[in-house]
Design a protein around this motif. Structure first.
Motif, PDB file in Angstrom:
ATOM      1  N   LEU A  30       1.950   9.595  -5.428  1.00 56.08           N
ATOM      2  CA  LEU A  30       2.194  10.951  -4.929  1.00 56.08           C
ATOM      3  C   LEU A  30       3.461  11.546  -5.528  1.00 56.08           C
ATOM      4  O   LEU A  30       3.490  12.730  -5.902  1.00 56.08           O
ATOM      5  CB  LEU A  30       2.289  10.941  -3.399  1.00 56.08           C
ATOM      6  N   VAL A  83       1.008   4.134  -2.909  1.00 56.05           N
ATOM      7  CA  VAL A  83       0.595   5.515  -2.591  1.00 56.05           C
ATOM      8  C   VAL A  83       1.756   6.485  -2.787  1.00 56.05           C
ATOM      9  O   VAL A  83       1.598   7.555  -3.406  1.00 56.05           O
ATOM     10  CB  VAL A  83       0.056   5.595  -1.146  1.00 56.05           C
ATOM     11  N   VAL A 105       0.838  -1.210   0.000  1.00 52.12           N
ATOM     12  CA  VAL A 105       0.000   0.000   0.000  1.00 52.12           C
ATOM     13  C   VAL A 105       0.869   1.254   0.000  1.00 52.12           C
ATOM     14  O   VAL A 105       0.648   2.186  -0.786  1.00 52.12           O
ATOM     15  CB  VAL A 105      -0.952  -0.001   1.214  1.00 52.12           C
TER      16      VAL A 105
END
Length: 469
Positions: A450, A446, A442
């Motif tokens: 980003l 992420v 995860v």
């Protein structure tokens, strides 16, 4: 476009086909095409797998955990004479169904070796060597955290989940160059090859000489089918099932049977494509000659017989390798992988000692191996090779995108969970490893998203400022 009432406009109504009589059939074919397009979307497949994993975590921490665990441990099997093969439902998912997943992985590998990026060794060398760095550094980090302890799990952070990672990367759209996706896919495929070799060498059980010999015989039969230019899929599947059973009994991890089967499936067509057009023109003339406009289709025996011949030939234009891929890709992406995620992401945290999990060297090694080791290995090896002049970055692939590839390489998920289950027998160690894998995957996804979005925003702001000046 649809009008405001939501009904299709005239331009959107199904067109009348010159060959298909019923408009309903045309609509069904259009829907089938849309379903195929939906099923081939990597982002949707990745989302389904993630949903299955999240559902598993929720179920594992509810009253359903015990009944489900009992179901997963239920024994199933087959018996042919003196041959008996039994396993739990959990083992059936991990050993048999995942062999079908490995078959799909093997098909993708063979495709790349035959007509893809891996057929040009020099062009593929950079991402392939970067994959070696992305395997070595995570393994070393895991060993460093577990020195003198549970070092057997060193392979847990080495894998990149190609479906998961490419699905997440596709969320970035045109912010990621097409060449970067090819670079990443080649890297992930090389990563898969290395992970498969590691599983074969380090995570089997004590081998049985008899069943290893039987596996060898099955492989020789596959080789013989390929050399005899047998283009019917069924014999390969039957022998592939036999190979899986022999490998399961031998102690070698049975999922590797899928990869072996894939490399023996013919990648060529048994139809001479250069002559196909002329042959079809000849068949079209024959169909025209025997067609009777006044006869019912049931009475047009010559016409339907010739049509069946054309149908058979056109079916065999597609190589067996591609035919198998088409049959299994949707079940693998939308049934097998989500089921695997659901069965193996049963992380029960009720009553767990979170402090012990966080401090567990296995969790630390798996987490930091994936989140830090993967980027360091991939980016570091790429930088060294480019700096030394051994290779150049592919066209349109910038260093910021190489960094994004390195970060997203930490999404191990499927293969990492599989290796964790092979590496440890202790429930506590498996729990710690799975927690680290899920959290690491995860965070890698992420942070990768980003990073790309922030870098893209900074680049656009700098460009706007330059334009104003």
């Amino acid at each position: 476009m649809a009008n405001r009432s939501g009904n299709p406009t005239k331009h959107e109504m199904p067109k009348r086909s010159t060959i298909i009589r019923e408009p309903a059939v045309v609509r069904r074919l259009a829907r089938s095409s849309q379903i195929s397009k939906f099923a081939s979307d990597g982002t949707i497949a990745a989302a389904v797998m993630v949903f299955a994993a999240l559902l598993a975590v929720m179920v594992a921490n509810s009253a359903l955990f015990e009944p489900l665990h009992h179901i997963f441990m239920t024994q199933i099997g087959v018996k042919f004479g003196h041959f008996v093969l039994t396993m739990s439902i959990e083992a059936f998912v991990n050993d048999f169904l995942m062999a079908i997943f490995f078959l799909l992985v093997g098909i993708e590998l063979k495709y790349e070796v035959t007509v893809g990026e891996l057929r040009r060794p020099r062009q593929a060398a950079l991402p392939m060597l970067a994959a070696v760095g992305g395997v070595a550094i995570p393994a070393l980090i895991f060993i460093a955290f577990n020195w003198g302890g549970q070092q057997h799990g060193w392979a847990i952070p080495i894998a990149t989940d190609i479906a998961f990672a490419l699905g997440v990367m596709s969320l970035l759209g045109d912010k990621i160059a097409a060449e970067t996706k090819v670079f990443f896919q080649t890297l992930a495929i090389a990563d898969d090859i290395l992970a498969i070799v590691v599983i074969a060498l380090f995570y089997g059980h004590s081998p049985s000489i008899f069943w290893m010999a039987a596996s060898g015989v099955a492989i020789l039969i596959l080789w013989g089918l390929n050399r005899a230019r047998i283009y019917t899929v069924k014999p390969y599947i039957i022998v592939g099932l036999l190979l899986w059973a022999c490998m399961y009994k031998s102690g070698i991890h049975a999922t590797l049977a899928g990869v072996i089967l894939a490399f023996f499936l013919p990648a060529k067509s048994d139809i001479r494509l250069s002559a196909l057009r002329d042959w079809l023109n000849g068949q079209a003339r024959k169909l025209d000659d025997v067609y009777d406009d006044e006869s019912h289709v049931l009475g047009q025996h010559s016409f339907t017989k010739n049509a069946e011949k054309v149908e058979h030939v056109l079916h065999h234009v597609t190589p067996p390798l591609v035919r198998v891929e088409r049959e299994i890709s949707v079940p693998v992406n939308f049934i097998i992988l989500p089921l695997f995620a659901f069965v193996n992401a049963q992380i029960r945290l009720v009553g767990a000692d979170f402090g012990a999990i966080v401090a567990d060297p296995v969790a630390l090694g798996a987490f930091f191996g994936a989140v830090l080791g993967k980027p360091l290995g991939i980016i570091g090896v790429t930088w060294v090779l480019v700096t030394l002049g051994f290779s150049k970055l592919p066209k349109h692939v910038s260093w910021d995108q190489v960094i994004a590839v390195g970060i997203m390489g930490g999404m191990g998920f499927t293969m990492s969970i599989l290796i964790a289950g092979m590496a440890f027998r202790s429930a506590d160690e498996v729990l710690a490893a799975k927690c680290a894998i899920l959290l690491g995957s995860v965070i890698a996804g992420v942070v990768g998203i980003l990073f790309v979005r922030v870098h893209d925003a900074i680049a656009h702001r700098a460009l706007a400022k330059t334009t104003e000046d």
